[in-house]
Motif scaffolding. Structure first.
Motif, PDB file in Angstrom:
ATOM      1  N   PRO A  43      47.125  21.171  24.983  1.00 55.63           N
ATOM      2  CA  PRO A  43      45.668  20.956  24.495  1.00 55.63           C
ATOM      3  C   PRO A  43      44.837  19.836  25.068  1.00 55.63           C
ATOM      4  O   PRO A  43      43.773  20.064  24.992  1.00 55.63           O
ATOM      5  N   GLU A  44      45.691  18.694  25.603  1.00 59.68           N
ATOM      6  CA  GLU A  44      44.855  17.932  25.893  1.00 59.68           C
ATOM      7  C   GLU A  44      44.285  17.997  27.312  1.00 59.68           C
ATOM      8  O   GLU A  44      43.361  17.284  28.040  1.00 59.68           O
ATOM      9  N   TRP A  45      44.534  19.208  28.168  1.00 58.15           N
ATOM     10  CA  TRP A  45      44.156  19.583  29.208  1.00 58.15           C
ATOM     11  C   TRP A  45      42.944  20.403  28.947  1.00 58.15           C
ATOM     12  O   TRP A  45      42.218  21.160  30.155  1.00 58.15           O
ATOM     13  N   CYS A  46      42.505  20.625  27.902  1.00 61.99           N
ATOM     14  CA  CYS A  46      41.368  21.743  27.356  1.00 61.99           C
ATOM     15  C   CYS A  46      40.040  20.942  27.304  1.00 61.99           C
ATOM     16  O   CYS A  46      40.085  20.118  26.129  1.00 61.99           O
ATOM     17  N   LEU A  47      38.997  20.770  28.157  1.00 63.05           N
ATOM     18  CA  LEU A  47      37.896  20.135  27.940  1.00 63.05           C
ATOM     19  C   LEU A  47      36.631  20.774  27.500  1.00 63.05           C
ATOM     20  O   LEU A  47      36.536  22.021  27.870  1.00 63.05           O
ATOM     21  N   VAL A  48      35.566  20.341  26.832  1.00 64.02           N
ATOM     22  CA  VAL A  48      34.672  21.265  26.151  1.00 64.02           C
ATOM     23  C   VAL A  48      33.473  20.200  26.446  1.00 64.02           C
ATOM     24  O   VAL A  48      33.488  18.955  26.506  1.00 64.02           O
ATOM     25  N   HIS A  68      55.978  22.368  35.460  1.00 64.96           N
ATOM     26  CA  HIS A  68      55.370  21.456  35.883  1.00 64.96           C
ATOM     27  C   HIS A  68      54.527  20.383  35.074  1.00 64.96           C
ATOM     28  O   HIS A  68      53.745  20.801  34.032  1.00 64.96           O
ATOM     29  N   GLU A  69      54.157  18.825  35.488  1.00 65.88           N
ATOM     30  CA  GLU A  69      53.473  18.020  34.602  1.00 65.88           C
ATOM     31  C   GLU A  69      52.192  17.892  35.178  1.00 65.88           C
ATOM     32  O   GLU A  69      51.476  17.220  34.609  1.00 65.88           O
ATOM     33  N   VAL A  70      51.965  18.346  36.311  1.00 66.53           N
ATOM     34  CA  VAL A  70      50.778  18.024  37.209  1.00 66.53           C
ATOM     35  C   VAL A  70      49.803  19.209  37.260  1.00 66.53           C
ATOM     36  O   VAL A  70      50.374  20.343  37.694  1.00 66.53           O
ATOM     37  N   PRO A  71      48.698  19.145  37.014  1.00 68.80           N
ATOM     38  CA  PRO A  71      47.665  20.375  36.995  1.00 68.80           C
ATOM     39  C   PRO A  71      47.468  20.777  38.488  1.00 68.80           C
ATOM     40  O   PRO A  71      47.404  20.116  39.277  1.00 68.80           O
ATOM     41  N   LEU A  72      47.440  22.036  38.819  1.00 73.48           N
ATOM     42  CA  LEU A  72      47.045  22.515  40.024  1.00 73.48           C
ATOM     43  C   LEU A  72      45.619  23.092  40.308  1.00 73.48           C
ATOM     44  O   LEU A  72      45.064  23.014  41.456  1.00 73.48           O
ATOM     45  N   ALA A  73      45.177  23.618  39.244  1.00 69.30           N
ATOM     46  CA  ALA A  73      43.951  24.360  39.112  1.00 69.30           C
ATOM     47  C   ALA A  73      43.173  24.221  37.840  1.00 69.30           C
ATOM     48  O   ALA A  73      43.857  23.672  36.878  1.00 69.30           O
ATOM     49  N   MET A  74      42.057  24.699  37.895  1.00 65.77           N
ATOM     50  CA  MET A  74      41.520  24.955  36.576  1.00 65.77           C
ATOM     51  C   MET A  74      40.913  26.429  36.282  1.00 65.77           C
ATOM     52  O   MET A  74      40.681  27.014  37.220  1.00 65.77           O
ATOM     53  N   LEU A  90      31.286  18.971  33.551  1.00 60.90           N
ATOM     54  CA  LEU A  90      32.773  19.472  33.245  1.00 60.90           C
ATOM     55  C   LEU A  90      33.496  19.489  34.361  1.00 60.90           C
ATOM     56  O   LEU A  90      34.468  18.997  34.436  1.00 60.90           O
ATOM     57  N   LEU A  91      32.871  19.748  35.615  1.00 64.90           N
ATOM     58  CA  LEU A  91      33.693  19.638  36.775  1.00 64.90           C
ATOM     59  C   LEU A  91      34.271  18.319  37.211  1.00 64.90           C
ATOM     60  O   LEU A  91      35.406  18.195  37.776  1.00 64.90           O
ATOM     61  N   ASP A  92      33.333  17.315  36.944  1.00 60.98           N
ATOM     62  CA  ASP A  92      33.819  15.758  37.424  1.00 60.98           C
ATOM     63  C   ASP A  92      34.808  15.463  36.370  1.00 60.98           C
ATOM     64  O   ASP A  92      35.769  14.696  36.616  1.00 60.98           O
ATOM     65  N   ALA A  93      34.723  15.703  35.372  1.00 58.38           N
ATOM     66  CA  ALA A  93      35.804  15.617  34.061  1.00 58.38           C
ATOM     67  C   ALA A  93      36.945  16.182  34.203  1.00 58.38           C
ATOM     68  O   ALA A  93      38.277  15.482  34.343  1.00 58.38           O
ATOM     69  N   ALA A  94      36.865  17.361  34.592  1.00 58.72           N
ATOM     70  CA  ALA A  94      38.164  17.989  35.054  1.00 58.72           C
ATOM     71  C   ALA A  94      39.167  17.289  36.245  1.00 58.72           C
ATOM     72  O   ALA A  94      40.273  17.172  36.143  1.00 58.72           O
ATOM     73  N   ALA A  95      38.307  17.044  37.147  1.00 63.02           N
ATOM     74  CA  ALA A  95      38.683  16.457  38.416  1.00 63.02           C
ATOM     75  C   ALA A  95      39.316  14.804  37.926  1.00 63.02           C
ATOM     76  O   ALA A  95      40.565  14.768  38.552  1.00 63.02           O
ATOM     77  N   ALA A  96      38.622  14.257  37.295  1.00 62.93           N
ATOM     78  CA  ALA A  96      39.182  13.065  36.764  1.00 62.93           C
ATOM     79  C   ALA A  96      40.289  13.139  36.102  1.00 62.93           C
ATOM     80  O   ALA A  96      41.439  12.316  36.204  1.00 62.93           O
ATOM     81  N   ALA A  98      42.698  15.739  36.019  1.00 57.59           N
ATOM     82  CA  ALA A  98      43.755  15.971  36.783  1.00 57.59           C
ATOM     83  C   ALA A  98      44.200  14.811  37.771  1.00 57.59           C
ATOM     84  O   ALA A  98      45.416  14.464  37.750  1.00 57.59           O
ATOM     85  N   LYS A  99      43.446  13.896  38.055  1.00 55.70           N
ATOM     86  CA  LYS A  99      43.649  12.756  39.125  1.00 55.70           C
ATOM     87  C   LYS A  99      44.368  11.968  38.093  1.00 55.70           C
ATOM     88  O   LYS A  99      45.663  11.490  38.671  1.00 55.70           O
ATOM     89  N   GLU A 100      44.096  11.745  36.840  1.00 54.96           N
ATOM     90  CA  GLU A 100      44.833  10.824  35.879  1.00 54.96           C
ATOM     91  C   GLU A 100      46.267  11.167  35.712  1.00 54.96           C
ATOM     92  O   GLU A 100      47.130  10.480  35.737  1.00 54.96           O
ATOM     93  N   LEU A 101      46.273  12.320  35.616  1.00 56.80           N
ATOM     94  CA  LEU A 101      47.724  13.068  35.581  1.00 56.80           C
ATOM     95  C   LEU A 101      48.585  13.347  37.091  1.00 56.80           C
ATOM     96  O   LEU A 101      49.729  13.647  37.066  1.00 56.80           O
ATOM     97  N   GLY A 102      47.929  12.735  38.116  1.00 54.87           N
ATOM     98  CA  GLY A 102      48.761  12.644  39.156  1.00 54.87           C
ATOM     99  C   GLY A 102      48.582  13.915  40.310  1.00 54.87           C
ATOM    100  O   GLY A 102      49.122  13.867  41.381  1.00 54.87           O
ATOM    101  N   ALA A 103      47.596  14.649  40.103  1.00 56.65           N
ATOM    102  CA  ALA A 103      47.211  15.723  40.992  1.00 56.65           C
ATOM    103  C   ALA A 103      46.029  15.015  42.095  1.00 56.65           C
ATOM    104  O   ALA A 103      45.408  13.803  41.976  1.00 56.65           O
TER     105      ALA A 103
END
Length: 314
Positions: A43-48, A68-74, A90-96, A98-103
């Motif tokens: 749920p915390e990986w779902c951004l709007v 896995h605990e680290v996201p690979l894609a969106m 949205l794309l910048d938020a997803a990248a940020a 994912a990076k916080e999560l270790g990607a």
């Protein structure tokens, strides 16, 4: 004003609903529900993106392989056609996130024509939005599908009598990695060629084996086919991803190309998956790999979509 936030529980799994588009709404809702249930996302990986009056105008969801605990894609990237600033946010938020999560890298694919479950309408516009946000195209792929029926196994060509197959259960991983190393040294696949340039053939082969092994499979499914002279000629790694059984990886050793073995190895993987209950089997190849595209067609597969793969370094 629009801002991006984590979706609330009551907004899952629907996210952005499109008025008058019941097929799309039901398809994407079911898809996200499946991803949540299989732990491909959380749920915390779902951004709007929230617009005026609290209305949801865009979404993006991070994805990974189960376990896995680290996201690979969106996936489920949605943004208004007339609001590129929403897409960028949205794309910048997803990248940020994912990076916080270790990607250290984030991928996204755009399929054409648009179809369930993501309904990626306007693929050219989507590709341009991705490029503007720092994503680069890494592969131009072709997707294939075979619908399995009661007569599929009987309709498949017989196994190639020139090949003798031995399984992962018999051989262990090392011969498989060695064959992959030989294949990757002369591959037509843009993504795999990039891995070779970055890591060298041996490490790229190890990574390919490890990544494919993340998919559900049995050791008896994975095989090397040996030519009559005793040398390894083909490799077949059929598996199941969280959505559908897939051919996974197939390849023909450089010394044995031009003998029709590409079709033989696709048929072999198809037979394994069909015998183990697959209702549909999918596969893909780089657009430049003409021989493999022809092999899928000869084995009864239909090219149902083209797929552009993108990647952004984080």
């Amino acid at each position: 004003m629009t801002f991006v936030r984590t979706a609330r529980p009551d907004e899952l799994p629907a996210l952005v609903e499109h008025p008058g588009d019941a097929e799309r709404n039901a398809g994407t809702r079911a898809y996200l529900g499946q991803l949540l249930d299989s732990s491909c996302t959380r749920p915390e990986w779902c951004l709007v993106a929230e617009g005026e009056a609290g209305r949801l105008v865009g979404s993006v969801v991070l994805w990974t392989i189960p376990g896995h605990e680290v996201p690979l894609a969106m996936v489920l990237f949605e943004a208004p056609a007339d609001a590129p600033e929403v897409a960028a946010a949205l794309l910048d938020a997803a990248a940020a996130r994912a990076k916080e999560l270790g990607a250290n890298e984030l991928e996204h694919v755009v399929d054409s024509p648009a179809q369930a479950p993501q309904f990626q309408r306007g693929p050219e516009r989507r590709g341009e939005l991705l490029r503007q946000a720092g994503f680069r195209p890494v592969r131009d792929g072709r997707r294939f599908s075979l619908q399995v029926s009661d007569g599929t196994l009987a309709a498949l060509p017989a196994d190639d009598p020139r090949l003798t197959f031995r399984t992962l259960a018999e051989l262990g991983p090392e011969p498989f990695v060695a064959v992959l190393e030989e294949l990757l040294a002369d591959t037509a696949d843009a993504r795999l060629a990039a891995d070779v340039r970055e890591h060298g053939p041996r490490r790229a082969a190890e990574l390919l084996f490890e990544e494919t092994a993340e998919l559900k499979h049995e050791p008896a499914w994975w095989e090397i086919g040996y030519d009559a002279d005793g040398s390894p000629a083909v490799i077949s790694l059929p598996a199941e991803n969280p959505s559908v059984p897939v051919i996974g990886f197939v390849g023909v050793a450089p010394a044995h190309r031009g003998k029709g073995y590409a079709t033989s190895v696709v048929v072999r993987g198809t037979r394994v998956l069909a015998a183990n209950g697959a209702a549909e089997i999918r596969g893909d190849c780089d657009a430049a790999n003409v021989a493999m595209a022809k092999a899928f067609a000869r084995a009864g597969y239909v090219n149902f979509a083209d797929r552009l793969e993108f990647s952004r370094t984080l």
